[in-house]
Design a protein around this motif. Structure first.
Motif, PDB file in Angstrom:
ATOM      1  N   ARG A   1      39.486 -21.993 -12.995  1.00  8.03           N
ATOM      2  CA  ARG A   1      39.748 -21.138 -12.035  1.00  8.03           C
ATOM      3  C   ARG A   1      39.474 -22.129 -10.580  1.00  8.03           C
ATOM      4  N   LYS A   2      38.707 -23.162 -10.742  1.00  6.97           N
ATOM      5  CA  LYS A   2      38.893 -24.266  -9.612  1.00  6.97           C
ATOM      6  C   LYS A   2      40.325 -25.003  -9.372  1.00  6.97           C
ATOM      7  N   ALA A   3      40.838 -25.050 -10.649  1.00 11.17           N
ATOM      8  CA  ALA A   3      42.223 -25.362 -10.359  1.00 11.17           C
ATOM      9  C   ALA A   3      43.230 -24.807  -9.753  1.00 11.17           C
ATOM     10  N   ALA A   4      43.002 -23.489  -9.721  1.00  6.35           N
ATOM     11  CA  ALA A   4      43.825 -22.603  -9.059  1.00  6.35           C
ATOM     12  C   ALA A   4      44.089 -23.116  -7.413  1.00  6.35           C
ATOM     13  N   ALA A   5      43.091 -23.761  -6.847  1.00  8.19           N
ATOM     14  CA  ALA A   5      43.383 -24.173  -5.512  1.00  8.19           C
ATOM     15  C   ALA A   5      44.357 -25.382  -5.552  1.00  8.19           C
ATOM     16  N   SER A   6      45.340 -25.486  -4.757  1.00  8.53           N
ATOM     17  CA  SER A   6      46.241 -26.601  -4.886  1.00  8.53           C
ATOM     18  C   SER A   6      46.040 -27.654  -4.066  1.00  8.53           C
ATOM     19  N   TYR A   7      44.916 -27.570  -3.165  1.00  7.80           N
ATOM     20  CA  TYR A   7      44.478 -28.653  -2.210  1.00  7.80           C
ATOM     21  C   TYR A   7      42.918 -28.917  -2.363  1.00  7.80           C
ATOM     22  N   LYS A   8      42.447 -29.815  -2.616  1.00 10.86           N
ATOM     23  CA  LYS A   8      41.052 -30.288  -2.817  1.00 10.86           C
ATOM     24  C   LYS A   8      40.652 -31.470  -2.268  1.00 10.86           C
ATOM     25  N   PRO A   9      40.496 -31.425  -0.919  1.00 11.14           N
ATOM     26  CA  PRO A   9      40.486 -32.998  -0.331  1.00 11.14           C
ATOM     27  C   PRO A   9      38.929 -33.239  -0.566  1.00 11.14           C
ATOM     28  N   ALA A  10      38.101 -32.581  -1.140  1.00 11.46           N
ATOM     29  CA  ALA A  10      36.648 -33.205  -1.517  1.00 11.46           C
ATOM     30  C   ALA A  10      36.837 -33.944  -3.008  1.00 11.46           C
ATOM     31  N   GLU A  11      37.813 -33.847  -3.778  1.00  9.37           N
ATOM     32  CA  GLU A  11      37.967 -34.365  -4.965  1.00  9.37           C
ATOM     33  C   GLU A  11      38.795 -35.848  -4.997  1.00  9.37           C
ATOM     34  N   GLY A  12      38.206 -36.482  -5.984  1.00 12.88           N
ATOM     35  CA  GLY A  12      39.134 -37.888  -6.067  1.00 12.88           C
ATOM     36  C   GLY A  12      38.707 -38.913  -5.041  1.00 12.88           C
ATOM     37  N   LEU A  13      37.466 -38.617  -4.358  1.00 11.22           N
ATOM     38  CA  LEU A  13      37.045 -39.846  -3.365  1.00 11.22           C
ATOM     39  C   LEU A  13      36.355 -40.847  -4.201  1.00 11.22           C
ATOM     40  N   ASP A  14      36.184 -42.130  -3.539  1.00 10.32           N
ATOM     41  CA  ASP A  14      35.350 -43.109  -4.188  1.00 10.32           C
ATOM     42  C   ASP A  14      34.107 -42.631  -4.002  1.00 10.32           C
ATOM     43  N   PRO A  15      33.204 -43.176  -4.850  1.00 11.49           N
ATOM     44  CA  PRO A  15      31.885 -42.469  -5.114  1.00 11.49           C
ATOM     45  C   PRO A  15      31.213 -42.715  -3.690  1.00 11.49           C
ATOM     46  N   GLU A  16      31.273 -43.641  -2.997  1.00 14.74           N
ATOM     47  CA  GLU A  16      30.574 -43.921  -1.644  1.00 14.74           C
ATOM     48  C   GLU A  16      30.734 -42.866  -0.588  1.00 14.74           C
TER      49      GLU A  16
ATOM     50  N   ALA B   1      23.660 -43.612  -4.955  1.00 10.56           N
ATOM     51  CA  ALA B   1      23.302 -42.247  -5.592  1.00 10.56           C
ATOM     52  C   ALA B   1      24.320 -41.699  -6.266  1.00 10.56           C
ATOM     53  N   MET B   2      25.692 -41.742  -5.808  1.00 18.31           N
ATOM     54  CA  MET B   2      26.821 -40.914  -6.302  1.00 18.31           C
ATOM     55  C   MET B   2      27.337 -41.719  -7.449  1.00 18.31           C
ATOM     56  N   ARG B   3      26.976 -43.049  -7.412  1.00 17.46           N
ATOM     57  CA  ARG B   3      27.663 -43.702  -8.538  1.00 17.46           C
ATOM     58  C   ARG B   3      26.720 -43.287  -9.633  1.00 17.46           C
TER      59      ARG B   3
END
Length: 212
Positions: free
Chosen positions: A94-109, A62-64
């Motif tokens: 505005r989102k880029a103002a957060a220095s740490y975004k653990p939910a981003e950059g993950l593999d699609p699964e 689904a995420m792919r």
């Protein structure tokens, strides 16, 4: 790779098929709520993954597919919908103002899954990913943009409708392409997933038999 929706979906199906042999039961914890990306999804029906398939296996597909659709809509918006494109860019800034975004950059699964499991009674976590994400926001957030005029608001509503219509069109094309790969997808589930599920059920049955 060809830039068409069909070729992108075919490419992602190939990626999913390469990932599937690495799947193991228990890769993700049980969910406390239904996944809106997977439950009742026409994408899952088109791929033949809508019945008796572990959620982690469904979610990876689904995420792919979502990445393909989102990318196509973003390209369309950039080329044809200037006001909506501007608002989306401001939102990303505005989102880029957060220095740490653990939910981003993950593999699609792994995208879209809960980052933190529920705490065990009497064993609180020292920290959670959600808390780290909240703490990572910077104090110097970008200044809010000037308010939209009535004409701009009306124009953005029109552009949103166009973007939604295009997303539906792309989604239908993606489902049609997935249906062409259904035999490969279902065959891979039968080869790599079903034996592991059956082994789990057999272990459970043996465990329960010990209490009888």
């Amino acid at each position: 790779m060809d830039g068409s929706i069909e070729s992108r979906i075919s490419h992602e199906v190939d990626n999913w098929l390469r990932w599937l042999p690495r799947w193991r039961p228990g890769t993700h914890r049980g969910r406390t709520r239904l996944c809106r990306q997977c439950f009742g999804s026409p994408v899952m029906a088109a791929a033949g993954l809508d019945t008796d398939v572990p959620h982690a296996v469904q979610h990876a597909m689904a995420m792919r597919v979502k990445l393909v659709i989102d990318a196509a809509v973003e390209e369309y918006t950039e080329l044809n919908l200037p006001l909506l494109s501007r608002e989306m860019k401001l939102t990303e800034e505005r989102k880029a103002a957060a220095s740490y975004k653990p939910a981003e950059g993950l593999d699609p699964e792994y995208e879209g899954l809960d980052l933190d499991p529920p705490p065990a009674p009497g064993a609180p976590y020292l920290f959670t990913f959600g808390e780290l994400a909240d703490d990572g926001a910077t104090d110097a957030a970008p200044a809010p943009p000037p308010p939209l005029t009535a004409e701009e608001k009306a124009a953005i509503r029109v552009e949103l409708k166009l973007a939604d219509d295009y997303a539906l069109k792309v989604g239908r094309r993606a489902c049609a392409e997935l249906a062409r790969h259904r035999e490969r997808i279902v065959g891979a589930v039968a080869e790599f997933v079903e034996p592991q599920v059956q082994a789990l059920l057999a272990d459970l049955d043996n465990s329960l038999s010990g209490f009888s």
